[in-house]
Structure formats: structure tokens, C-alpha cells
Write an enzyme that holds these catalytic residues in place. Structure first.
Site, short mmCIF file in Angstrom:
data_model
loop_
_atom_site.label_atom_id
_atom_site.label_comp_id
_atom_site.label_asym_id
_atom_site.label_seq_id
_atom_site.Cartn_x
_atom_site.Cartn_y
_atom_site.Cartn_z
N ASP A 1 48.95 31.14 60.00
CA ASP A 1 49.38 29.75 59.57
C ASP A 1 48.77 29.32 61.36
OD1 ASP A 1 49.41 29.96 56.52
OD2 ASP A 1 47.16 30.00 56.93
N HIS B 1 57.83 32.22 56.43
CA HIS B 1 57.39 33.78 54.62
C HIS B 1 58.07 33.91 54.05
CE1 HIS B 1 54.52 36.94 53.76
NE2 HIS B 1 53.59 35.70 54.30
C1 SDX Z 1 51.31 32.00 54.01
O1 SDX Z 1 52.71 34.77 50.29
C2 SDX Z 1 52.27 35.28 51.27
O2 SDX Z 1 51.64 36.08 51.80
C3 SDX Z 1 51.01 33.92 51.33
C4 SDX Z 1 50.57 34.47 52.78
C5 SDX Z 1 49.45 34.81 52.90
O3 SDX Z 1 48.36 35.80 53.62
O4 SDX Z 1 48.69 35.04 51.38
O5 SDX Z 1 51.33 34.80 54.18
C6 SDX Z 1 49.92 32.99 53.34
O6 SDX Z 1 51.16 31.03 53.27
C7 SDX Z 1 51.99 31.82 54.99
C8 SDX Z 1 52.15 30.74 54.83
C9 SDX Z 1 51.78 29.32 55.18
N1 SDX Z 1 52.48 27.96 54.98
C10 SDX Z 1 53.48 27.64 55.99
O7 SDX Z 1 53.12 27.68 57.29
C11 SDX Z 1 54.25 25.86 55.46
C12 SDX Z 1 55.43 25.95 56.23
N2 SDX Z 1 56.00 27.04 56.17
C13 SDX Z 1 57.51 26.97 54.67
O8 SDX Z 1 56.60 25.80 53.64
C14 SDX Z 1 58.21 28.05 54.06
O9 SDX Z 1 58.73 28.72 55.27
C15 SDX Z 1 56.95 28.76 52.69
C16 SDX Z 1 56.49 28.49 51.37
C17 SDX Z 1 56.38 29.45 53.55
C18 SDX Z 1 58.24 29.29 52.39
O10 SDX Z 1 59.24 29.13 52.61
P1 SDX Z 1 60.93 29.33 51.45
O11 SDX Z 1 60.22 30.37 50.45
O12 SDX Z 1 61.35 28.30 51.06
O13 SDX Z 1 61.06 30.30 52.90
P2 SDX Z 1 62.70 30.64 52.38
O14 SDX Z 1 63.18 31.25 51.43
O15 SDX Z 1 62.17 32.36 53.10
O16 SDX Z 1 63.35 29.02 53.40
C19 SDX Z 1 64.69 29.96 53.71
C20 SDX Z 1 65.13 29.10 54.63
C21 SDX Z 1 65.12 27.22 53.23
O17 SDX Z 1 66.57 27.00 53.60
P3 SDX Z 1 67.27 26.96 52.83
O18 SDX Z 1 66.80 26.99 51.43
O19 SDX Z 1 68.08 28.23 52.07
O20 SDX Z 1 68.45 25.64 53.03
O21 SDX Z 1 64.35 28.14 55.36
C22 SDX Z 1 63.55 27.10 55.06
C23 SDX Z 1 64.16 26.74 53.50
O22 SDX Z 1 63.96 25.45 53.50
N3 SDX Z 1 62.52 27.20 55.78
C24 SDX Z 1 61.99 26.19 56.65
C25 SDX Z 1 60.76 26.10 56.63
N4 SDX Z 1 60.57 27.84 56.24
C26 SDX Z 1 61.52 27.55 55.28
N5 SDX Z 1 62.57 25.30 57.74
C27 SDX Z 1 61.76 24.71 58.65
N6 SDX Z 1 60.75 24.53 58.23
C28 SDX Z 1 59.52 26.08 57.37
N7 SDX Z 1 58.55 25.93 58.28
#
Ligand code: SDX
Length: 394
Positions: free
Chosen positions: A328, A270
Site C-alpha cells: 500500500d 505486515h
Molecule cells: C495489507 O494480510 C495481508 O496479506 C494483508 C495485505 C493483503 O494483500 O491482503 O498484504 C494488505 O493489509 C497490508 C498492510 C496494510 N496496513 C498498513 O499499512 C497499516 C499500517 N501497518 C500496521 O497497521 C501493521 O503493520 C499491520 C496491521 C499491517 C501489522 O501489524 P502487527 O500485526 O502489529 O505487526 P507486527 O506484529 O509485525 O508488529 C510488530 C511491531 C508491533 O510493535 P510491538 O507490539 O512488537 O511493540 O511493530 C509495530 C507493532 O506495534 N508496528 C508498527 C507498524 N506496524 C507494526 N509501528 C509503527 N508503524 C507501523 N506501521
């Protein structure tokens, strides 16, 4: 400043807005709606009461709640002409495509609630959207499976009405199950609003131009569809099914860690929560209740989900990246157990989030200081250069 985004003068273009509706503390894993913790609302309140709280800022008295529920109930039918929209779609159209189109088209039917300068029209538009979006979602589902539309009933509560519109058929009466209704109501409550997430920011930006509320909510639905946002619940269940069995989990964990692999663990991570998502905890309780009720505790998908969560919470990589299950992760398991196809998971998220979008829309356009949003950019393109005729190009 109550505009949708306030910019600092430089190119850092940090954008933010002020709101009184929802507070999130990502480090503590705290989510408050008008000051009330989400776990208490999920346990003690119900979706339409939370709608009232988000819209008007206070928990309603019994009389206010009854009046609000009656107003919503009496707007659940859609204009009969809207039925014809659906026949223009292929049966296999994604329900989100239908919802974007039909909700956007509501402005062509409800002319008397499109003038945002009129507080009465703003109120009517809010009630109509909260009341009719579930009907449209249910109609999109019925159309996709070739069954007749089921009209809403005024003697049912919001969640029961939605389940019945989705699952009733003319051949027999649909028995409303109180535990499924409770689980559906809880899913709707948990997804109602979430501060300035991507789709809410989309609604705010669209609204800042003075566009009508139906167009703005359609923009929010379009944004929510993405797999990184609201589409994650569908993507998560499809991922759990692709993993299939517990012994294949390590293969997917390795892929999620591989920077060269675009695969991400759906339902994890998140932008704001760097601790657990408080909604996921409540959702997990509901999953256990529903699966026990349906006698499918040994659901293979749930087993994979529980084992995946356990492994991820102990894995050094995910712990270092602060990746925890989000809202989710479990919702898809519950909706699947209820009989919904994965294509209906995000539409159900949209049914719930409509009240969050509308509450934030009302908060913003009700402020006379509102200005059209204009995010800044950091230009990194070519410097100025003169035109070159085609015959002189390389
Ligand atoms: C919702 O904003 C909201 O409030 C949204 C929501 C709402 O109620 O409206 O809460 C609903 O959208 C929840 C999120 C649902 N999405 C997913 O479950 C899809 C999988 N999750 C990822 O796509 C991701 O976690 C995000 C998009 C949610 C956040 O991605 P970010 O902004 O890249 O997260 P981050 O910066 O905290 O990531 C930190 C690191 C990154 O690696 P580095 O670039 O630091 O090396 O963790 C990695 C990311 O690449 N990472 C993941 C990951 N999520 C983040 N690696 C593997 N699997 C994952 N799910």
C-alpha cells in the site's frame, strides 16, 4: 483437511486452512501464485491472465485466454435496475459503502448464479463478479462526482475499460493511455490474492455457511475497508500529505515509535512479511514510470515517500521491528497521479482482490469435506453466578 479452519483440540485455537492458490514466504519476501513468482507475473503477464491462473490453477493457452477474456468482457454491464441503488446514497458516501451494498445486492439480480451446489452457477457467479465489480466501482466514483455513468466497452481490455468508465465524459472521447493502462493493470495484478489475509478469511468464513457468493464477496469488501488492511492505501497517501514536507518526517517517525501514540506509519509493516513486500518493489517501479510519464517526477508526495522509506529502512527501531514498505505504500502515489481521489484507492484494491476472494471461495466450497467455520474462544469472563434483583444491587 480442506475446511476453512482446522483447530487443534486445545484452547490454543490456532486456525489455518489448506490452499493451493498462493504461497507467501514472509522471511524471504516471496509471493507465488500457483507457483509463479509475483514479479514475473507483474512483468510478463496481465491481470485477466492472472485471474485465469488463480481460478483454474494453470496459465491458459491462447485459446483458453481469449475465451475467458470474452466471457468476462460480455458480463461487464450491470442490470439497468441497479443504477437506481446509487441514487439512494448521499453524493459524499464513501465508495466502499456503495460497493458493499451494491455487490451484496447482486444476489437479488442474478438469481441464476446463487446456488453454490451447482458448479455451473459457481462458474457464472465468478465471471459476473470479476466482470461487474469494476463497473460498480466506477459507477460509485461517477456518482460521487456528479457525472453520468459510463458504460463498459467490449473493445477495450480490462484495465483500459475501468479507466475509461472512471474518467470518460459524454462531452469528449477518453483517450486510453497505454502507460496508465499498464500501471493500472499492474496494480490490479499485484493486489489479486494474498493467501489468508483478513478479508479473504472473512470470505471463507462467510462462505462456509453456504451464503451466496455475492453476499460473501460483500463481506470481504467490508473487511478490506479497514485502515489496517485495504484501507491503508488511502490512509498512507493522506499521511504523506499530512507530513507535507521532508523536514516534518522526523516528527512522524517519533510518533510511530511512541507506544502511547496510536499513530502508525501507514504503508509500513505486515503480519507476514518480515522482510520486504515483493509487491512494493514492483509498485515502486510503476510509480517512477507513471510519474515520469505525467511529468511530475518532482511530486512532493513522492519526495516525502522516498525520504520516509529511506529513513525508516535505516532506523534502528523499524529495522528491529522488521517494518518495511508494504503493497500500500506506493499504490496511492500512482493512483493519485492518475487522478483518483483517495476515497477510490480501496475500491480499486477491492476490484483486484475480488478474483482472490472468488478463487479461494471456489476452492473451499468445491470440497465436499467443507464444514461451517467455528473459531474457538478462550473464555476469560465471569464464573457462574446467580441473578440479583435490581433492588438488591448496589
Ligand atoms: C495489507 O494480510 C495481508 O496479506 C494483508 C495485505 C493483503 O494483500 O491482503 O498484504 C494488505 O493489509 C497490508 C498492510 C496494510 N496496513 C498498513 O499499512 C497499516 C499500517 N501497518 C500496521 O497497521 C501493521 O503493520 C499491520 C496491521 C499491517 C501489522 O501489524 P502487527 O500485526 O502489529 O505487526 P507486527 O506484529 O509485525 O508488529 C510488530 C511491531 C508491533 O510493535 P510491538 O507490539 O512488537 O511493540 O511493530 C509495530 C507493532 O506495534 N508496528 C508498527 C507498524 N506496524 C507494526 N509501528 C509503527 N508503524 C507501523 N506501521
Amino acid at each position: 483437511q480442506m475446511g476453512i479452519f482446522t483447530h487443534d483440540p486445545g484452547f490454543t485455537s490456532t486456525s489455518s486452512c489448506e490452499s493451493k492458490i498462493t504461497f507467501i514466504d514472509g522471511d524471504k519476501g516471496e509471493l507465488l501464485h500457483r507457483g509463479y513468482p509475483i514479479d514475473q507475473l507483474a512483468e510478463k503477464s496481465h491481470f485477466l491472465e492472472v485471474c485465469y491462473l488463480l481460478l483454474y490453477g494453470e496459465l491458459p493457452t491462447a485459446t483458453q485466454l481469449e475465451d475467458f477474456e470474452n466471457r468476462v468482457t460480455r458480463h461487464t454491464m450491470v442490470h439497468e435496475q441497479m443504477h437506481r441503488f446509487f441514487t439512494g446514497f448521499r453524493r459524499d458516501a464513501h465508495p466502499m459503502a456503495v460497493m458493499v451494498a451494491v455487490v451484496g445486492a447482486m444476489s437479488a439480480f442474478y438469481h441464476d448464479s446463487t446456488d453454490i451446489s451447482d458448479p455451473w452457477q459457481r462458474e457464472v457467479a465468478s465471471i459476473r463478479l470479476i466482470a461487474k465489480v469494476p463497473t460498480i466501482a466506477a459507477m460509485a466514483y461517477k456518482y460521487s462526482i456528479g457525472q453520468p455513468f459510463v458504460y463498459p466497452r467490449n473493445d477495450l481490455d480490462y484495465a483500459s475499460n475501468f479507466l475509461r468508465m472512471c474518467f470518460a465524459v459524454p462531452c469528449e472521447e477518453y483517450e486510453v493511455d497505454p502507460i496508465l493502462t499498464r500501471a493500472m493493470d499492474r496494480i490490479l495484478t499485484l493486489h489479486a490474492d494474498h493467501e489468508q489475509n483478513a478479508s479473504t478469511s472473512t470470505v471463507r468464513l462467510a462462505s462456509s455457511s453456504g451464503a451466496n457468493p455475492f453476499a460473501c464477496i460483500a463481506a470481504g469488501i467490508a473487511c478490506l475497508w479497514g485502515p489496517a488492511h485495504g484501507g491503508a492505501n488511502q490512509a498512507c497517501l493522506e499521511m504523506l500529505r499530512e507530513i507535507g514536507t521532508v523536514d516534518r518526517i522526523p516528527e512522524f517517525i517519533a510518533r510511530a515509535k511512541d507506544k502511547n501514540d496510536p499513530f502508525r506509519l501507514m504503508g509500513f509493516g505486515h503480519r507476514v512479511y518480515k522482510n520486504f513486500d515483493p509487491r512494493a518493489k514492483v509498485m515502486k517501479q510503476s510509480a517512477d514510470e507513471v510519474l515520469e510519464l505525467l511529468g511530475i517526477e518532482n511530486n512532493e508526495t513522492l519526495k516525502v515517500a522516498m525520504e520516509l522509506e529511506k529513513i525508516a529502512l535505516e532506523d534502528e527501531y523499524f529495522v528491529s521491528k522488521k517494518l518495511y514498505p508494504n503493497v500500500d505504500f506506493y499504490s496511492g502515489i500512482i493512483l493519485d497521479a492518475m487522478g483518483f481521489p483517495t476515497s477510490m484507492f480501496t475500491p480499486i484494491f477491492a476490484v483486484s482482490r475480488t478474483v482472490g476472494w472468488i478463487s479461494q471461495w471456489k476452492e473451499m466450497i468445491g470440497d465436499p469435506a467443507m464444514k461451517i467455520g467455528r473459531p474457538r474462544q478462550l473464555y476469560t469472563g465471569a464464573t457462574r453466578r446467580d441473578y440479583v434483583d435490581v433492588e438488591d444491587r448496589g
